[in-house]
Design a protein around this motif. Sequence first.
Motif, mmCIF file in Angstrom:
data_model
loop_
_atom_site.group_PDB
_atom_site.id
_atom_site.type_symbol
_atom_site.label_atom_id
_atom_site.label_comp_id
_atom_site.label_asym_id
_atom_site.label_seq_id
_atom_site.Cartn_x
_atom_site.Cartn_y
_atom_site.Cartn_z
ATOM 1 N N PHE A 186 2.649 -11.756 -9.085
ATOM 2 C CA PHE A 186 3.928 -11.332 -9.647
ATOM 3 C C PHE A 186 3.901 -9.810 -9.800
ATOM 4 O O PHE A 186 3.794 -9.291 -10.910
ATOM 5 C CB PHE A 186 4.180 -12.016 -10.999
ATOM 6 C CG PHE A 186 5.619 -11.937 -11.458
ATOM 7 C CD1 PHE A 186 6.608 -12.682 -10.846
ATOM 8 C CD2 PHE A 186 5.976 -11.115 -12.510
ATOM 9 C CE1 PHE A 186 7.926 -12.627 -11.273
ATOM 10 C CE2 PHE A 186 7.283 -11.036 -12.950
ATOM 11 C CZ PHE A 186 8.263 -11.800 -12.327
ATOM 12 N N PRO A 187 3.967 -9.087 -8.669
ATOM 13 C CA PRO A 187 3.892 -7.621 -8.720
ATOM 14 C C PRO A 187 5.100 -6.993 -9.397
ATOM 15 O O PRO A 187 6.113 -7.669 -9.662
ATOM 16 C CB PRO A 187 3.821 -7.224 -7.241
ATOM 17 C CG PRO A 187 4.457 -8.364 -6.511
ATOM 18 C CD PRO A 187 4.137 -9.602 -7.299
ATOM 19 N N GLY A 188 5.011 -5.692 -9.647
ATOM 20 C CA GLY A 188 6.032 -4.981 -10.420
ATOM 21 C C GLY A 188 7.432 -5.107 -9.867
ATOM 22 O O GLY A 188 8.403 -5.226 -10.640
ATOM 23 N N ARG A 205 12.951 -5.154 -0.708
ATOM 24 C CA ARG A 205 12.543 -4.649 -2.021
ATOM 25 C C ARG A 205 13.712 -4.345 -2.943
ATOM 26 O O ARG A 205 13.501 -4.064 -4.117
ATOM 27 C CB ARG A 205 11.696 -3.373 -1.835
ATOM 28 C CG ARG A 205 10.311 -3.619 -1.249
ATOM 29 C CD ARG A 205 9.482 -4.522 -2.156
ATOM 30 N NE ARG A 205 8.102 -4.649 -1.727
ATOM 31 C CZ ARG A 205 7.087 -3.980 -2.228
ATOM 32 N NH1 ARG A 205 7.297 -3.096 -3.180
ATOM 33 N NH2 ARG A 205 5.860 -4.178 -1.793
ATOM 34 N N ALA A 206 14.939 -4.383 -2.432
ATOM 35 C CA ALA A 206 16.100 -4.086 -3.279
ATOM 36 C C ALA A 206 17.292 -4.910 -2.804
ATOM 37 O O ALA A 206 17.396 -5.222 -1.615
ATOM 38 C CB ALA A 206 16.438 -2.595 -3.225
ATOM 39 N N LEU A 261 8.936 -14.687 -7.168
ATOM 40 C CA LEU A 261 8.249 -15.854 -7.702
ATOM 41 C C LEU A 261 8.491 -15.899 -9.204
ATOM 42 O O LEU A 261 9.390 -15.232 -9.712
ATOM 43 C CB LEU A 261 6.754 -15.785 -7.377
ATOM 44 C CG LEU A 261 6.409 -15.956 -5.898
ATOM 45 C CD1 LEU A 261 4.949 -15.610 -5.637
ATOM 46 C CD2 LEU A 261 6.699 -17.374 -5.432
ATOM 47 N N TRP A 262 7.723 -16.660 -9.914
ATOM 48 C CA TRP A 262 7.851 -16.704 -11.362
ATOM 49 C C TRP A 262 6.550 -16.181 -11.964
ATOM 50 O O TRP A 262 5.494 -16.190 -11.308
ATOM 51 C CB TRP A 262 8.218 -18.092 -11.862
ATOM 52 C CG TRP A 262 7.483 -19.249 -11.260
ATOM 53 C CD1 TRP A 262 6.529 -20.010 -11.849
ATOM 54 C CD2 TRP A 262 7.654 -19.806 -9.939
ATOM 55 N NE1 TRP A 262 6.100 -20.995 -10.997
ATOM 56 C CE2 TRP A 262 6.772 -20.902 -9.817
ATOM 57 C CE3 TRP A 262 8.481 -19.478 -8.849
ATOM 58 C CZ2 TRP A 262 6.683 -21.665 -8.667
ATOM 59 C CZ3 TRP A 262 8.385 -20.244 -7.698
ATOM 60 C CH2 TRP A 262 7.508 -21.322 -7.612
ATOM 61 N N ARG A 285 1.423 -12.698 -0.753
ATOM 62 C CA ARG A 285 0.780 -11.686 0.094
ATOM 63 C C ARG A 285 -0.720 -11.938 0.194
ATOM 64 O O ARG A 285 -1.388 -12.212 -0.803
ATOM 65 C CB ARG A 285 1.058 -10.286 -0.468
ATOM 66 C CG ARG A 285 0.428 -9.167 0.344
ATOM 67 C CD ARG A 285 0.997 -7.819 -0.021
ATOM 68 N NE ARG A 285 2.315 -7.623 0.599
ATOM 69 C CZ ARG A 285 3.060 -6.543 0.392
ATOM 70 N NH1 ARG A 285 2.651 -5.585 -0.405
ATOM 71 N NH2 ARG A 285 4.237 -6.431 0.977
ATOM 72 N N GLU A 286 -1.248 -11.852 1.408
ATOM 73 C CA GLU A 286 -2.647 -12.222 1.647
ATOM 74 C C GLU A 286 -3.633 -11.349 0.892
ATOM 75 O O GLU A 286 -4.729 -11.799 0.556
ATOM 76 C CB GLU A 286 -2.956 -12.192 3.144
ATOM 77 C CG GLU A 286 -2.303 -13.332 3.915
ATOM 78 C CD GLU A 286 -2.842 -13.478 5.319
ATOM 79 O OE1 GLU A 286 -3.614 -12.582 5.756
ATOM 80 O OE2 GLU A 286 -2.509 -14.481 5.979
#
Length: 275
Positions: free
Chosen positions: A7-9, A150-151, A170-171, A190-191
């Motif tokens: 869950f990245p920024g 990304r936007a 995602l959550w 992401r791998e």
Amino acid sequence: MQSIQWFPGHMHRTRRQLAELLPKADAVIEVLDARLPQASRNPLLHQLRGPKPCVVVLNKSDLADPEVTQAWVTHWKAHDLEVLPLVATDAKVSRRVLQAARALVPPRNFRLRPLVLLIAGIPNVGKSTLLNSLAGRKVSLAADKAAITRAPKRIHLDEETTLYDTPGVLWPKLEDQHDALLLAASGAIRETALDLWTVAVGAAALLHQYYPERLRARYGIAGDGPPEEFLWNVGKRRGCLRAGGVVDAEKAAQVLLGDLRSGKLGRISLQKPPA
């Protein structure tokens, strides 16, 4: 096994953006992976959209087991969900999504007040590809990996229809680690955030359970033993070796996951609807 989480920024931002955009939309187009429909449904999106009308798209249906896909359609239609299996690159079939979404909205003069739709879903399910098909031109960057968009983007399809494309989200906590494994195996995570060997071992175990004949046909290996042993043998057969003839675990994992994601193992579904 290490817990699978991602869950990245930018997903925090997307969650806020969805909360801002959803009140502007007449209906939501939720894009799922037809191979894992329930695992690819974001409970966060369900919570944010509330009672707003929704069309559920089972994308990548050409990679999924057709009998299982039809079972999902039957299951969800019994729960009053509008469900459409499709391949997002097929522009003719994709247009049915707009028709289904419009049918869920109370009639009005859409030239005076255009229909506003929002496309949403988890990463790498084909949201941008669907948008490009609906627009009839490349309006959004699409690639077979997670976190490309990304936007949010606003696209005017015609005088009567406006679409918002949103980044995959995602959550915050993937509590069901079986579903997390399915997401990781499909390419939704992401791998760089994963231990590929662990994911591939889990995928091999599922494939041996559901489609053992596909594994034998593709790799010439029975796969009756532990999934780690099966994957190790795949690495040997495919030349995924380091100095001294030792199997390169990551390359062996990439072989199996690449074949699964690309359809080289045939049409496979990793998740069936509840009985």
